[in-house]
Design an enzyme around this catalytic site. Structure first.
Site, PDB file in Angstrom:
ATOM      1  N   GLU A   1      32.567  86.673 -23.123  1.00 41.05           N
ATOM      2  CA  GLU A   1      33.039  85.298 -22.942  1.00 41.05           C
ATOM      3  C   GLU A   1      34.529  85.257 -22.600  1.00 41.05           C
ATOM      4  O   GLU A   1      34.960  84.476 -21.755  1.00 41.05           O
ATOM      5  CB  GLU A   1      32.791  84.506 -24.232  1.00 41.05           C
ATOM      6  CG  GLU A   1      33.189  83.058 -24.117  1.00 41.05           C
ATOM      7  CD  GLU A   1      33.122  82.348 -25.464  1.00 41.05           C
ATOM      8  OE1 GLU A   1      33.110  81.117 -25.444  1.00 41.05           O
ATOM      9  OE2 GLU A   1      33.089  83.008 -26.501  1.00 41.05           O
ATOM     10  N   ASP A   2      35.329  86.091 -23.276  1.00 44.54           N
ATOM     11  CA  ASP A   2      36.787  85.941 -23.204  1.00 44.54           C
ATOM     12  C   ASP A   2      37.510  86.967 -22.339  1.00 44.54           C
ATOM     13  O   ASP A   2      38.726  86.907 -22.206  1.00 44.54           O
ATOM     14  CB  ASP A   2      37.393  86.003 -24.624  1.00 44.54           C
ATOM     15  CG  ASP A   2      36.989  84.800 -25.458  1.00 44.54           C
ATOM     16  OD1 ASP A   2      36.527  83.815 -24.855  1.00 44.54           O
ATOM     17  OD2 ASP A   2      37.116  84.844 -26.687  1.00 44.54           O
TER      18      ASP A   2
END
Length: 729
Positions: free
Chosen positions: A77-78
């Protein structure tokens, strides 16, 4: 080996000796490399978060795949690290876990985003429940470090934690996580209530600990005589669970807190029952308080014997008796499952092990999420389902259906099929005809009669007694599709009727502005939506009228509003009614002046005057909610200034918020009268969460005295907040 991982590996070796430490170290190195430039809000390197989540999971005894997924859960996600890369590096299983946990926080869809996140989580966990275990550990670490987040974020996350994550932890039997999540969220959401309970606990702790010690020594010596090897200890009381018991059981703090809890851990199931007999031989059991969850485990695999006895000094003592293996499962729940599963597979290679995914409620959640198109509605159903206990009933063919406690034949009908619910006209329980609102009990056999008419449909009254989220959603859907226009008319009529009943000015209160403002306050898009909500029974007409009147400063404020709406007569001097209002009108000291009740101004407040018909000048605080309307007629506004005399008397309204208990109101009123306060009106409401909100209006000569009054009220046991109320506040 990386020294940072030493504490994690030490825990893993203790709880899961066969874990692949090299794989875990490789997952850590990958995560540390990809998060290398990122920081948390606290200023710590980002990798500290995945490492902390993995450590929480290691303490629960989860397997190495789960620990790797925990370390990598934010990379996809990051960071630039993609799911395909992760799959190539760590295999399909870990990739599926990471994908399941990947949060949708970056996409902002308001409330729907949160519901969609939960929905994705449910779908993912139906494939592999470890996704949910990682998610709970992730939320626990985020809650521990929540103080670095802005206030609105803290409130939102804490509410989500109490409504969704703590109940999920409970459903999975993970009590250690559940209790910590609840207490962390409780202190964020209601710091004053939390502090008040903490204060009351610390005041009573020394006396209670002595009693606890005596009980433990008695139980220990009895079991030793019977040659039962046991560990006996006090059960910690969690602040949120004390608060919940005050709400659910409606009892005072002392009655809960003085109830001592003891936990007895033994080696075998036979010892559990032997220990129970030994304890009952010393102290008399309380009838109806014995529960055998060993023979009949709870839905979340929890096993234990529960009994309450009349202990020393005639005080009740709660005991839980269980084996050490049961205790491990009660604390760690489904997270401890893999360990037992592996042991069972090792000891029974040919046998089939029942998988934890057979938990019935997980399957039910999956069904719901397929059939509920609106994510907000799905979330409501989920919240409701997580917060209730269950009853189990049978269809005529013997199929078992689980329903919320207090469910009715209508809930049963909707659980069988939506159409059966819509067409339901009667029911037979255990062979006898019963009303549709009857409560079903465990083991009942239920048969539903349906209508053949093409126009058959549910009744609005059903919403008053159905208990399951599914039935409620289906009934509401049916009405919202077919009857919005009728509902709007019915709602408008109901509000008008409620106003006429109270003799309130219909035209004035039902003006577009006032109702539109109220509709927005109650989160409805427009006035029609508010009418429809009243017509469909989502909100009572009386409640709408009450809120409308409150917005205008109470009944007197609404009447005052009518006086202010009429044309003014010329200002004339008029004798004052016994007391001096303590306000001068610029240029005309003889005008009759009245302090308005909607905002109860006192010296020190910024004020403005308004010329009314036949009532002289009414004085409002500048920030009063009604001033906006008054400013539409600037020619009637006059300058006023404070000029209090010795005989001036001012109205003050205060609000007292407290944890409800017997004699609370008498303690507050006694404190006020001790401070020579003349109470003119008082109202008390107790919410479902056992918070008593009291409003007092009283006369006061010197407003400086108010500070002493507020301080005295704040010191009353159970009171966690007290403040002056104005409509501008």
């Amino acid at each position: 080996m990386n020294p940072v991982l030493e504490p994690l590996f030490k825990t893993v070796r203790a709880t899961h000796p066969k874990a692949d430490l090299r794989l875990i170290e490789r997952a850590y190195e990958t995560a540390a490399y990809h998060h290398r430039d990122q920081k948390r809000k606290s200023g710590d390197p980002y990798i500290t978060h995945p490492l902390a989540v993995a450590t929480i999971l290691a303490e629960l005894g989860t397997d190495d795949e789960t620990l790797c997924a925990a370390l990598l859960h934010d990379t996809v996600e990051d960071t630039a690290y993609g799911l395909d890369e992760l799959r190539a590096d760590f295999g399909e299983n870990i990739a599926l876990l990471v994908d399941g946990v990947t949060k949708l926080d970056k996409v902002k869809f308001g409330d729907a985003a949160q519901a969609e996140t939960v929905r994705k989580m449910v779908v993912a966990m139906s494939r592999d429940i470890r996704v949910l275990v990682i998610k709970l550990a992730d939320r626990l670490h985020n809650m521990r470090t929540m103080r670095y987040m802005p206030e609105h974020k803290r409130q939102q996350k804490s509410r989500e934690t109490l409504e969704i994550f703590a109940p999920l932890a409970h459903r999975l039997g993970m009590n250690t996580i559940k209790w910590e999540l609840e207490d962390l969220a409780f202190t964020m959401l209601f710091p004053k209530r939390y502090d008040e309970i903490a204060r009351m606990v610390s005041e009573r702790a020394p006396r209670r600990d002595l009693f606890l010690q005596e009980v433990i020594e008695n139980v220990h010596s009895d079991l030793r005589e019977q040659k039962i090897r046991a560990t006996v200890k006090g059960r910690p009381k969690h602040y949120y669970s004390i608060y919940q018991k005050m709400i659910a059981k409606g009892v005072a703090f002392d009655d809960i807190y003085d109830l001592v809890g003891i936990r007895v851990l033994v080696d075998t199931v036979r010892d559990c029952y032997a220990a129970l007999g030994t304890i009952h031989a010393r102290w008399n059991p309380v009838p109806g308080r014995f529960k055998d969850y060993i023979a009949m485990p709870k839905f979340n695999m929890y096993q234990s014997l529960h009994t309450t006895v009349i202990g020393p000094e005639g005080k009740p003592v709660e005991l839980q008796i269980r084996t050490r293996a049961m205790h491990h499962r009660a604390e760690y729940g489904v997270a401890a499952h893999w360990k037992y599963k592996e042991e069972m597979v090792a000891s029974n290679p040919g046998g089939k092990v029942k998988d934890v995914n057979d938990m019935a409620w997980l399957r039910q959640l999956l069904d719901w999420q397929k059939e509920t198109s609106d994510p907000g509605e799905f979330l409501e159903s989920l919240r409701f389902d997580l917060s209730v206990s269950e009853v189990f009933v049978f269809t005529p063919r013997g199929q078992v259906i689980a329903l919320p406690d207090g469910a009715t034949p209508v809930d049963f009908a909707y659980a069988v099929h939506t159409e059966v619910g819509h067409r339901c006209i009667g029911a037979r329980v255990n062979g006898r005809l019963v009303p549709l609102e009857s409560r079903l009990g465990n083991g009942d056999t239920v048969e539903i009669f349906t209508s053949k008419s093409p126009d058959a449909g549910p009744s609005r009254d059903w919403l008053k007694f159905v208990k399951s989220g599914r039935a409620r959603n289906k009934i509401r859907q049916w009405f919202s599709k077919e009857r919005r226009e009728t509902a709007i008319e019915a709602g408008k009529e109901a509000i008008g009727r409620a106003m006429r009943k109270q003799g309130l000015p219909l035209q004035r209160l039902m003006s577009g502005e006032a109702l539109l403002a109220l509709a927005r306050d109650l989160h409805y898009a427009d006035v029609s939506a508010l009418y429809a909500a009243v017509g469909e029974g989502h909100i009572a007409a009386q409640a709408v009228v009450h809120k409308l009147v409150q917005a205008l400063g109470g009944v007197e404020g609404a009447e005052e509003d009518i006086a202010e709406a009429a044309l003014p007569t010329q200002l004339k001097g008029r004798p004052r009614a016994g007391t001096n209002a303590g306000v001068m009108v610029a240029g005309d000291p003889d005008v009759w002046v009245r302090l308005s009740r909607c905002c109860t101004p006192v010296p020190g407040d910024d004020i403005t005057g308004f010329v009314t018909r036949g009532h002289g000048v009414s004085v409002h605080r500048v920030d009063c909610a009604n001033v906006g309307q008054l400013q539409e007629q600037p020619e009637r506004l006059v300058e006023v200034a404070w000029s209090p005399g010795d005989d001036s008397v001012f109205l003050v309204a205060i609000q007292v918020e407290a944890l409800d208990r017997p004699r609370l109101l008498s303690d507050v009123t006694r404190t006020l009268s001790d401070h020579h306060v003349n109470i003119l009106s008082a109202s008390v409401t107790t919410s479902r969460d056992r918070v008593a909100v009291s409003k007092f209006t009283f006369e006061m000569g010197d407003p400086k005295h108010l500070g002493h009054v507020l301080k005295a009220v704040r010191n009353i046991p159970g009171v966690y907040d007290v403040y002056r109320v104005t409509s501008g506040a």
